[in-house]
Design an enzyme around this catalytic site. Structure first.
Site, short mmCIF file in Angstrom:
data_model
loop_
_atom_site.label_atom_id
_atom_site.label_comp_id
_atom_site.label_asym_id
_atom_site.label_seq_id
_atom_site.Cartn_x
_atom_site.Cartn_y
_atom_site.Cartn_z
N ASN A 18 55.27 28.53 -87.87
CA ASN A 18 54.58 29.37 -89.14
C ASN A 18 53.61 29.80 -88.61
OD1 ASN A 18 52.22 29.29 -90.90
ND2 ASN A 18 51.04 27.34 -89.56
N TRP A 19 53.41 31.30 -89.14
CA TRP A 19 53.31 32.63 -88.41
C TRP A 19 52.18 32.60 -88.57
CZ3 TRP A 19 57.36 37.19 -89.24
CH2 TRP A 19 58.78 36.59 -88.38
N LYS A 20 51.68 31.53 -89.71
CA LYS A 20 50.10 32.13 -90.21
C LYS A 20 49.27 33.34 -90.69
CE LYS A 20 49.51 28.16 -86.46
NZ LYS A 20 48.23 27.23 -86.45
N HIS A 70 48.25 22.45 -94.51
CA HIS A 70 48.49 22.37 -93.23
C HIS A 70 47.21 22.24 -93.22
CE1 HIS A 70 47.95 24.43 -89.59
NE2 HIS A 70 49.57 24.69 -89.43
N GLU A 113 45.08 23.93 -91.42
CA GLU A 113 44.05 25.08 -91.74
C GLU A 113 43.30 25.25 -92.86
OE1 GLU A 113 46.72 27.31 -89.50
OE2 GLU A 113 46.05 27.07 -87.19
N GLU A 129 50.99 16.40 -88.15
CA GLU A 129 50.45 16.99 -87.08
C GLU A 129 48.76 17.02 -86.77
OE1 GLU A 129 52.34 21.68 -87.07
OE2 GLU A 129 50.86 21.83 -88.67
N GLY A 153 46.38 24.56 -82.09
CA GLY A 153 46.60 26.17 -81.31
C GLY A 153 45.78 25.55 -80.18
N SER A 208 50.79 22.19 -81.15
CA SER A 208 50.91 23.02 -79.38
C SER A 208 52.73 22.88 -79.13
CB SER A 208 49.93 23.01 -78.73
OG SER A 208 48.69 23.47 -79.41
N GLY A 232 53.21 26.52 -84.72
CA GLY A 232 52.48 27.94 -84.60
C GLY A 232 52.94 29.41 -83.27
N GLY A 233 52.35 29.06 -82.50
CA GLY A 233 51.98 30.29 -81.62
C GLY A 233 53.69 30.54 -81.12
C1 PEP Z 1 50.87 24.87 -86.74
O1 PEP Z 1 50.60 26.06 -86.77
O2 PEP Z 1 51.07 24.24 -87.41
C2 PEP Z 1 50.96 24.63 -85.27
C3 PEP Z 1 51.55 23.99 -84.82
O3 PEP Z 1 50.66 25.31 -84.22
P1 PEP Z 1 49.92 25.24 -83.00
O4 PEP Z 1 52.14 25.18 -82.74
O5 PEP Z 1 50.21 27.32 -82.66
O6 PEP Z 1 49.31 24.45 -82.46
#
Ligand code: PEP
Length: 255
Positions: free
Chosen positions: A13-15, A98, A100, A170, A176, A216, A237-238
């Site tokens: 997930n590049w956000k 999501h 966010e 999640e 994040g 994470s 994500g990251g």
């Molecule tokens: C996400 O954006 O769904 C996510 C899990 O981010 P991260 O891996 O950065 O926690």
């Protein structure tokens, strides 16, 4: 439950990151590293990057997805993108719900459900995100919250349409933040979600449902998380923005 019934799915997930040119570069970096993956590999990218991502992913095993879609097929919804528009581009995947989106853009369980139904009707496969806040975990109501989110999101979704659903557990406190749920915590809640699917549909459907963990997940903890019986993949994500890290997670999912 037989984990072999389910194909592992690792989705990035590049956000709100990467321009189209940067997208091309990152997909080109990832592609050779994941070409032998024994799992589904998806990159969910910002709307403006979709075309560049599709072009760069041509001839590779990387699937491209979007990060959201609207519930209406068309109309006066300035700034929104419909599921039909995504499908018309030849896309297969879309993230919905999501945390966010829920936290910053007023997404509710009901709007998530509407978006899920629209995406399914358009022929897309939904990566449906559910997860508890830190306060909710501390109150001991994680199972209730996640069960309710799952039940509402899937209202009106038939058993046959479940093949178009992937669920991502999640925990919001782990997204994040660098704080990962322990592998046992992730497994326990993914198991709760699987029980909910069995309750609404049946055990067979629950056994086939791919349930990812997200929060994470990285190249260091992926092995342990993905070894758990109920954890069938990851929403990343990251770490999905760094080709080598994303590839290591995909390697762990391919074992
Ligand atoms: C996400 O954006 O769904 C996510 C899990 O981010 P991260 O891996 O950065 O926690």
């Amino acid at each position: 439950m037989n984990k072999q019934l389910r194909k592992a799915i690792i989705a990035g997930n590049w956000k709100m990151n990467k321009t189209p040119a940067e997208t091309t570069k990152l997909i080109e970096e990832i592609a050779p590293l994941v070409k032998n993956a024994d799992c589904t590999v998806i990159a969910c990218v910002p709307f403006v990057d979709l075309h560049a991502a599709q072009e760069a992913a041509k001839g590779t095993n990387i699937e491209i997805g979007a990060e959201n879609c609207h519930w209406a097929t068309s109309g006066a919804f300035t700034g929104e993108i419909s599921a039909d528009m995504l499908a018309s581009m030849g896309l297969k995947y879309v993230i919905i719900g999501h945390s966010e989106r829920r936290q910053y853009f007023g997404e509710t369980d009901v709007t998530v459900n509407n978006r899920v139904k629209a995406a399914i009707a358009a022929g897309l496969t939904v990566i449906l995100c559910v997860g508890e806040l830190l306060e909710q975990r501390e109150q001991g109501i994680t199972s209730e919250i996640v069960s309710l989110q799952t039940k509402i999101a899937l209202q009106g979704v038939s058993k046959e349409q479940l093949s178009q659903i992937v669920i991502a557990y999640e925990p919001v406190w782990a997204i994040g933040t660098g704080k990962t749920a322990t592998a046992d915590q992730a497994d326990e809640v993914c198991g709760v979600i699987r029980d909910v699917i069995a309750e609404i549909y049946d055990i067979e459907s629950a056994g086939k449902m791919t349930i990812q963990y997200g929060g994470s997940m990285n190249e260091q903890n992926a092995d342990e998380l993905l070894s758990k019986i109920h954890v069938d993949g990851g929403l990343i994500g990251g770490a999905s923005l760094v080709a080598e890290k994303f590839a290591k997670i995909i390697e762990a999912a391919s074992k």
